[in-house]
Design an enzyme around this catalytic site. Structure first.
Site, PDB file in Angstrom:
ATOM      1  N   GLU A  47      53.773 -44.167  50.817  1.00  0.00           N
ATOM      2  CA  GLU A  47      54.950 -45.273  50.938  1.00  0.00           C
ATOM      3  C   GLU A  47      54.182 -46.659  50.478  1.00  0.00           C
ATOM      4  O   GLU A  47      53.272 -46.922  50.664  1.00  0.00           O
ATOM      5  CB  GLU A  47      55.302 -45.584  52.412  1.00  0.00           C
ATOM      6  CG  GLU A  47      56.183 -44.489  53.100  1.00  0.00           C
ATOM      7  CD  GLU A  47      56.685 -44.891  54.288  1.00  0.00           C
ATOM      8  OE1 GLU A  47      56.994 -46.226  54.735  1.00  0.00           O
ATOM      9  OE2 GLU A  47      56.891 -44.003  55.095  1.00  0.00           O
ATOM     10  N   GLU A  83      53.449 -42.234  60.032  1.00  0.00           N
ATOM     11  CA  GLU A  83      52.853 -43.397  60.656  1.00  0.00           C
ATOM     12  C   GLU A  83      52.456 -43.597  62.294  1.00  0.00           C
ATOM     13  O   GLU A  83      53.214 -43.847  63.040  1.00  0.00           O
ATOM     14  CB  GLU A  83      53.720 -44.686  60.483  1.00  0.00           C
ATOM     15  CG  GLU A  83      54.017 -44.943  59.197  1.00  0.00           C
ATOM     16  CD  GLU A  83      54.802 -46.289  58.946  1.00  0.00           C
ATOM     17  OE1 GLU A  83      54.554 -46.912  57.614  1.00  0.00           O
ATOM     18  OE2 GLU A  83      55.563 -46.608  59.751  1.00  0.00           O
TER      19      GLU A  83
HETATM   20  C1  BGP Z   1      57.666 -47.596  57.331  1.00  0.00           C
HETATM   21  C2  BGP Z   1      58.500 -46.558  57.794  1.00  0.00           C
HETATM   22  C3  BGP Z   1      59.575 -46.193  56.573  1.00  0.00           C
HETATM   23  C4  BGP Z   1      60.307 -47.659  56.262  1.00  0.00           C
HETATM   24  C5  BGP Z   1      59.173 -48.376  55.742  1.00  0.00           C
HETATM   25  C6  BGP Z   1      59.821 -49.987  55.526  1.00  0.00           C
HETATM   26  O1  BGP Z   1      57.263 -48.326  58.541  1.00  0.00           O
HETATM   27  O2  BGP Z   1      57.699 -45.396  57.779  1.00  0.00           O
HETATM   28  O3  BGP Z   1      60.575 -45.465  57.446  1.00  0.00           O
HETATM   29  O4  BGP Z   1      61.431 -47.945  56.694  1.00  0.00           O
HETATM   30  O5  BGP Z   1      58.273 -48.601  56.732  1.00  0.00           O
HETATM   31  O6  BGP Z   1      60.336 -50.753  56.721  1.00  0.00           O
HETATM   32  P1  BGP Z   1      61.497 -51.340  56.747  1.00  0.00           P
HETATM   33  O7  BGP Z   1      62.661 -50.291  56.463  1.00  0.00           O
HETATM   34  O8  BGP Z   1      61.706 -51.792  57.983  1.00  0.00           O
HETATM   35  O9  BGP Z   1      61.634 -52.454  55.688  1.00  0.00           O
END
Ligand code: BGP
Length: 477
Positions: free
Chosen positions: A376, A183
């Site tokens: 993701e 990201e």
């Molecule tokens: C993205 C990241 C992840 C992950 C995901 C979900 O931004 O790449 O690392 O954590 O979001 O977010 P969160 O964990 O805050 O629910």
């Protein structure tokens, strides 16, 4: 309900984890500190600590969720066996830079750190699971922030390349797919995670953020060059926190606001995929008094080393307007969005928009015409472990099914899509809130928000569902 959809024959089905949210063992075998290791959980000031990390480093908190996390470090064999049981074709995980170079600037790597990843990779290969490796997932060593100021310092390019060189040489013939920065656009929104930066005292934070971004873009291009020199079969991807912004209304002012918002994300991929700064950046920089220091060779480096594929995360679409003042907003992946009356929301306020994934895929493919990889996507929800050790997460099955349907639609639209790795396939610590109770996995881990629990793994209902999806190559959704 079972839906039947078509996916390409060699579609890479799988799931994703990141070292900083799953490994634990934060000081084991010579590891240095990662950004997440200096942060408490949400109840104890995570937001403030993220905003001023150098201060957080000097503070002692009661509880650090990452220190033990779900202890993937000691459970990886059992965990990868579960992924294999689901039929995973690929497994996305990240390598922790501070395990390999504890301070980030050493010339020789830490053999103990490398040996851990040797084992993880061998374990994947023993099940014919293709490793998909993120080189830096929110994980620039803290020592590089303390001693060099993080990515605002150009020297980090060399340190990063030294780290990449070690990985590429060691894992040639074993790992094919690599992502340079998780990201990459998040550097603008969570500078500690994105760039080991503390901007709390900066007079023009935008200047620092974009200069740091430039260093990462050059580092990513040089890593792509190096990778292709070491092994021409390597496939190198960029990674975007994706999701198209919608305009709030058909008012042309709202349309323009959405175009501008989308450009803040495209900016990064334009450079990584097209190989040059977009034209709109000139005005954007001028109006914000941003003057990038660009070395003469940088533009050539960017132009000649573009990525092989484009990966992205997608949790929700976003909504914006020319006038935000009278409109209600809701939480999203790091940054908030306006509330979209057509969408439902998760327990954390993230809007659920499967069609938005098809829209985002088409947008990205139209713009770049390179293969996409959804690395993701998933539903963060509170799961209940019943007395008989079952977990009924039908809501997660519905969420995932609906998104997969839209992926197959985008493929039918003509989008080239390499694969899908659902986020947090084994429960892990949330990046934004530090919570354990925000679960994404097909596998439940017995651990709570205060660090209690025996870390035992349990299969959720979605485990069997995803197993059948993969076995049928998406024909049984
Ligand atoms: C993205 C990241 C992840 C992950 C995901 C979900 O931004 O790449 O690392 O954590 O979001 O977010 P969160 O964990 O805050 O629910």
């Amino acid at each position: 309900m079972t839906v039947s959809k078509k996916f390409p024959q060699h579609f890479l089905w799988g799931g994703a984890l990141a070292a900083n949210q799953s490994e634990g063992a934060f000081q084991k075998d010579g590891k240095g500190l990662s950004p997440v290791d200096i942060l408490p959980d949400g109840k104890h000031g995570r937001k403030d600590a993220l905003a001023a990390p150098l201060k957080a480093l000097k503070t002692t908190y009661d509880y650090y969720p990452s220190h033990e996390s779900v202890d993937f470090y000691h459970h990886f064999k059992e965990d990868i066996a579960l992924l294999a049981e689901m039929g995973f074709k690929t497994f996305r995980f990240s390598i922790c830079w501070a395990r390999i170079f504890p301070n980030g600037d050493e010339s020789e790597p830490n053999e103990a750190g490398l040996s851990f990843y040797d084992q993880v990779i061998e374990e994947c290969l023993s099940y014919n699971i293709e490793p998909l490796v993120t080189i830096n997932h929110f994980d620039t060593p803290v020592a590089l922030m303390v001693n060099y100021g993080g990515w605002k310092n150009r020297q980090l390019i060399d340190f990063y390349l030294n780290y990449c060189q070690v990985l590429f040489k060691r894992y040639t013939g074993k790992v094919k797919y690599w992502l340079t920065f998780n990201e990459i656009n998040m550097i603008l929104h969570i500078p500690l995670f994105g760039g080991a930066l503390d901007i709390s005292e900066e007079s023009n934070p935008d200047q620092v953020l974009y200069q740091s971004a430039h260093h990462q873009l050059v580092a990513s291009a040089l890593a792509t060059k190096l990778a292709h020199e070491i092994d021409p079969t390597f496939q190198i991807g960029c990674m975007l926190a994706g999701a198209t912004y919608y305009p709030y209304s058909c008012n042309p002012k709202d349309i323009w606001a959405a175009i501008e918002a989308n450009r803040t994300n495209y900016f990064f991929i334009d450079v990584q995929s097209k190989g040059y700064y977009p034209k709109f950046a000139e005005r954007f920089f001028k109006e914000r008094n941003i003057q990038l220091e660009i070395m003469p060779e940088d533009l050539e480096t960017l132009a000649t080393n573009t990525v092989d594929f484009i990966s992205f995360s997608y949790y929700s679409s976003r909504l914006t307007s020319d006038d935000l003042s009278d409109k209600e907003s809701t939480e999203g992946n790091v940054f908030a969005s306006l509330k979209n009356p057509y969408l439902e929301r998760t327990e954390w306020g993230w809007q659920i928009d499967p069609l938005g994934l098809r829209i985002t895929m088409n947008d990205l493919y139209d713009r770049y015409e390179k293969p996409l990889f959804i690395v993701e996507n998933g539903l963060g929800a509170k799961d209940i472990l019943e007395a008989d050790n079952t977990i009924d997460d039908t809501y997660r099955i519905d969420y995932t099914r609906n998104h997969l349907i839209e992926i197959s639609e985008a493929i039918a639209d003509g989008v080239d899509c390499l694969g899908y790795t659902s986020w947090g396939c084994i429960d892990l610590i949330s990046a934004s809130t530090g919570e354990m109770s925000k679960r994404y996995g097909f596998v439940y881990v017995d651990r709570d928000d205060n660090g209690n629990g025996d870390l035992k793994r349990y299969k959720k209902k979605s485990f069997t569902w995803y197993q059948q999806v993969i076995a049928s190559n998406g024909e049984k959704l």
